[in-house]
Design a protein around this motif. Structure first.
Motif, short mmCIF file in Angstrom:
data_model
loop_
_atom_site.label_atom_id
_atom_site.label_comp_id
_atom_site.label_asym_id
_atom_site.label_seq_id
_atom_site.Cartn_x
_atom_site.Cartn_y
_atom_site.Cartn_z
N ASN A 126 47.93 1.25 62.54
CA ASN A 126 47.27 2.16 63.46
C ASN A 126 47.22 3.58 62.89
O ASN A 126 46.23 4.27 63.06
N PHE A 186 42.44 2.96 69.85
CA PHE A 186 43.45 3.98 70.03
C PHE A 186 43.88 4.17 71.48
O PHE A 186 44.67 5.06 71.78
N LEU A 187 43.37 3.32 72.37
CA LEU A 187 43.81 3.38 73.75
C LEU A 187 45.17 2.70 73.86
O LEU A 187 45.44 1.74 73.13
N PRO A 241 34.73 10.54 73.72
CA PRO A 241 35.67 9.45 73.98
C PRO A 241 36.54 9.11 72.76
O PRO A 241 37.74 8.86 72.91
N LEU A 242 35.97 9.13 71.59
CA LEU A 242 36.74 8.82 70.38
C LEU A 242 37.71 9.95 70.07
O LEU A 242 38.87 9.72 69.75
N SER A 265 36.97 3.64 69.26
CA SER A 265 37.70 4.34 70.32
C SER A 265 38.70 3.42 70.99
O SER A 265 39.83 3.81 71.27
N GLY A 266 38.29 2.19 71.23
CA GLY A 266 39.15 1.23 71.90
C GLY A 266 40.42 0.90 71.14
O GLY A 266 41.42 0.49 71.73
N SER A 272 39.05 11.96 72.19
CA SER A 272 40.13 11.86 73.19
C SER A 272 41.08 10.74 72.86
O SER A 272 42.30 10.88 73.00
N ALA A 273 40.54 9.63 72.41
CA ALA A 273 41.38 8.46 72.10
C ALA A 273 42.31 8.71 70.93
O ALA A 273 43.44 8.22 70.91
N ILE A 274 41.86 9.48 69.93
CA ILE A 274 42.72 9.69 68.76
C ILE A 274 43.62 10.90 68.91
O ILE A 274 44.48 11.13 68.07
N SER A 275 43.43 11.67 69.97
CA SER A 275 44.28 12.86 70.14
C SER A 275 45.59 12.55 70.83
O SER A 275 45.83 11.54 71.36
N SER A 302 32.35 3.26 70.04
CA SER A 302 33.09 2.78 71.22
C SER A 302 34.14 1.75 70.82
O SER A 302 35.26 1.77 71.35
#
Length: 157
Positions: free
Chosen positions: A131, A114-115, A151-152, A111-112, A154-157, A108
């Motif tokens: 980054n 890459f937001l 979630p991860l 994941s944060g 999705s965040a890196i895509s 988590s």
């Protein structure tokens, strides 16, 4: 907490409380001396060197659990990368570790990073070049670990 904040009680060697430092000396040679860095930057470098020197997933996750509030973007990605590197080198982590609370919190946190407009350490933005390195290391780690953390991903895509 901001990156480096609250590190006054941190002894510098990411040893999990045993007192001995685990930082690899060759890491300092590759990066150069810590001269010219602020005390917080030197401490973060020692912390990351110690984290990178951990031998298995459980040790990495113990460090994460203990120092989570002090983890910045580099520490988060290094922790995930180190766990994957152990697997790539033949280590067999306990499946319960990779489905447990500590590992999911680490994912988590990564994941944060890459937001949009987000980063570790209280929302501090991560510069574009760094980054991209974090993205590369994270994607590699997910591949090696065969993780499908939505979630991860999705965040890196």
């Amino acid at each position: 907490a901001a990156a480096g904040a609250g590190t006054a009680g941190y002894g510098g060697g990411c040893d999990g409380g045993g007192g001995e430092k685990t930082a690899e000396p060759h890491a300092r040679l590759l990066r150069g001396a810590a001269q010219g860095l602020s005390p917080i930057e030197r401490q973060a470098r020692r912390f990351n060197d110690g984290l990178a020197g951990k031998a298995d997933a459980d040790e990495v996750l113990q460090v994460y659990a203990r120092y989570e509030a002090q983890f910045n973007a580099v520490h988060l990605v290094t922790a995930l990368h180190r766990i994957a590197k152990g697997v790539a080198e033949g280590a067999e982590p306990d499946p319960a570790l990779l489905s447990g609370h500590r590992f999911n919190r680490l994912l988590s946190g990564v994941s944060g990073l890459f937001l949009p407009g987000a980063g570790a350490g209280g929302g501090a933005a991560v510069d574009a070049d760094r980054n991209m390195q974090h993205l590369s290391n994270t994607a590699w780690a997910l591949s090696v670990l065969s993780l499908k953390h939505v979630p991860l991903l999705s965040a890196i895509s």
